[in-house]
Design an enzyme around this catalytic site. Structure first.
Site, PDB file in Angstrom:
ATOM      1  N   LYS A  11      67.553 -57.174  13.733  1.00 29.59           N
ATOM      2  CA  LYS A  11      69.031 -57.732  13.314  1.00 29.59           C
ATOM      3  C   LYS A  11      70.177 -56.948  14.644  1.00 29.59           C
ATOM      4  O   LYS A  11      69.716 -55.977  15.253  1.00 29.59           O
ATOM      5  CB  LYS A  11      69.570 -57.369  12.096  1.00 29.59           C
ATOM      6  CG  LYS A  11      68.793 -57.965  10.944  1.00 29.59           C
ATOM      7  CD  LYS A  11      69.263 -57.761   9.715  1.00 29.59           C
ATOM      8  CE  LYS A  11      68.664 -58.551   8.570  1.00 29.59           C
ATOM      9  NZ  LYS A  11      69.514 -58.433   7.084  1.00 29.59           N
ATOM     10  N   TYR A  51      70.440 -68.544   6.278  1.00 28.60           N
ATOM     11  CA  TYR A  51      70.691 -67.888   5.055  1.00 28.60           C
ATOM     12  C   TYR A  51      71.308 -68.714   3.950  1.00 28.60           C
ATOM     13  O   TYR A  51      71.984 -68.142   3.053  1.00 28.60           O
ATOM     14  CB  TYR A  51      71.595 -66.491   5.223  1.00 28.60           C
ATOM     15  CG  TYR A  51      70.983 -65.429   5.908  1.00 28.60           C
ATOM     16  CD1 TYR A  51      70.005 -64.784   5.207  1.00 28.60           C
ATOM     17  CD2 TYR A  51      71.376 -65.032   7.146  1.00 28.60           C
ATOM     18  CE1 TYR A  51      69.370 -63.469   5.857  1.00 28.60           C
ATOM     19  CE2 TYR A  51      70.732 -63.739   7.695  1.00 28.60           C
ATOM     20  CZ  TYR A  51      69.606 -63.392   6.878  1.00 28.60           C
ATOM     21  OH  TYR A  51      68.905 -62.133   7.235  1.00 28.60           O
ATOM     22  N   ARG A 104      64.083 -49.350   7.526  1.00 27.06           N
ATOM     23  CA  ARG A 104      65.595 -49.210   6.785  1.00 27.06           C
ATOM     24  C   ARG A 104      66.204 -47.846   6.661  1.00 27.06           C
ATOM     25  O   ARG A 104      67.078 -47.463   6.807  1.00 27.06           O
ATOM     26  CB  ARG A 104      65.790 -50.216   5.685  1.00 27.06           C
ATOM     27  CG  ARG A 104      65.652 -51.776   6.296  1.00 27.06           C
ATOM     28  CD  ARG A 104      65.414 -52.604   5.169  1.00 27.06           C
ATOM     29  NE  ARG A 104      65.513 -54.055   5.440  1.00 27.06           N
ATOM     30  CZ  ARG A 104      65.224 -54.918   4.627  1.00 27.06           C
ATOM     31  NH1 ARG A 104      64.634 -54.599   3.482  1.00 27.06           N
ATOM     32  NH2 ARG A 104      65.444 -56.114   4.932  1.00 27.06           N
ATOM     33  N   ASN A 114      71.103 -53.813   8.052  1.00 22.08           N
ATOM     34  CA  ASN A 114      70.004 -52.968   7.718  1.00 22.08           C
ATOM     35  C   ASN A 114      68.790 -53.439   8.664  1.00 22.08           C
ATOM     36  O   ASN A 114      67.672 -53.227   8.062  1.00 22.08           O
ATOM     37  CB  ASN A 114      69.593 -53.538   6.088  1.00 22.08           C
ATOM     38  CG  ASN A 114      69.042 -55.041   5.835  1.00 22.08           C
ATOM     39  OD1 ASN A 114      69.415 -55.677   6.924  1.00 22.08           O
ATOM     40  ND2 ASN A 114      69.001 -55.327   4.814  1.00 22.08           N
ATOM     41  N   HIS A 117      65.046 -57.962   9.034  1.00 20.82           N
ATOM     42  CA  HIS A 117      64.757 -59.003   7.816  1.00 20.82           C
ATOM     43  C   HIS A 117      63.429 -59.194   7.860  1.00 20.82           C
ATOM     44  O   HIS A 117      62.553 -59.567   9.023  1.00 20.82           O
ATOM     45  CB  HIS A 117      65.608 -60.353   8.155  1.00 20.82           C
ATOM     46  CG  HIS A 117      65.106 -61.496   7.188  1.00 20.82           C
ATOM     47  ND1 HIS A 117      65.614 -61.772   5.973  1.00 20.82           N
ATOM     48  CD2 HIS A 117      64.227 -62.735   7.572  1.00 20.82           C
ATOM     49  CE1 HIS A 117      65.015 -62.844   5.463  1.00 20.82           C
ATOM     50  NE2 HIS A 117      63.913 -63.430   6.475  1.00 20.82           N
ATOM     51  N   GLU A 128      60.493 -70.108   7.292  1.00 20.88           N
ATOM     52  CA  GLU A 128      61.532 -69.362   8.228  1.00 20.88           C
ATOM     53  C   GLU A 128      60.552 -69.457   9.622  1.00 20.88           C
ATOM     54  O   GLU A 128      61.401 -69.418  10.775  1.00 20.88           O
ATOM     55  CB  GLU A 128      61.484 -67.867   7.869  1.00 20.88           C
ATOM     56  CG  GLU A 128      62.334 -68.096   6.461  1.00 20.88           C
ATOM     57  CD  GLU A 128      62.726 -66.582   5.924  1.00 20.88           C
ATOM     58  OE1 GLU A 128      62.228 -65.166   6.561  1.00 20.88           O
ATOM     59  OE2 GLU A 128      63.169 -66.442   5.052  1.00 20.88           O
TER      60      GLU A 128
END
Ligand code: CMP
Length: 140
Positions: A11, A51, A104, A114, A117, A128
């Site tokens: 991320k 999302y 994390r 965080n 994913h 995905e």
């Protein structure tokens, strides 16, 4: 347990801090292979679509803003029990609840930023992975 694939995203909080290599090392040390990887800057429409399952949640708009705030690294991880293994290596969604030594716990800034994913089931992983990659981009 058969070899399977899962979708991982490093991320924006992690790419901003130049942690891509350190996070990839965690995956490889756990026996996961990075069989596809690309760095991209998601548009709002792309983050909203990815999302969409969370669109009724109170954190949805903030999550979309965060995921478009900088580059991400989307990747396909392959290995025995890859979905579950990746979730173990990442740790709990909330870094305050994540086990020591997980991505994390060690790198995340908060529950939103965080750092990583990972797909939560093999069905969602297939969907995905298709969102980000075509078959020709995945080299096992
Ligand atoms: P991720 O695995 O990418 O899936 C949805 C994301 O929403 C999650 O990680 C968190 O980064 C983010 N998020 C923000 N707030 C919450 C919350 N209260 N509960 C769950 N996820 C949250």
């Amino acid at each position: 347990m058969a070899v399977e694939r899962t979708l991982s995203i490093i991320k924006p909080d992690a790419t901003r801090r130049n942690l891509t290599g350190k996070i990839n090392q965690r995956f490889e040390d756990a026996g996961l292979r990075i069989v596809a990887q690309k760095r991209l800057h998601l548009t709002t429409a792309q983050a909203q679509a990815f999302y969409a399952v969370h669109k009724e949640r109170p954190f949805y708009n903030d999550l979309v803003s965060f995921m478009t705030s900088g580059p991400v690294v989307a990747q396909v991880l392959e290995g025995e029990n890859a979905v579950e293994k990746n979730r173990e290596v990442m740790g709990a969604t909330d870094p305050a609840k994540a086990d020591k030594g997980t991505i994390r716990a060690d790198f995340a800034e908060n529950i939103e930023a965080n750092s990583a994913h990972g797909s939560d089931s093999s069905e969602n992983a297939a969907q995905e992975i298709r969102f980000f990659f075509s078959d020709i981009e995945i080299v096992g």
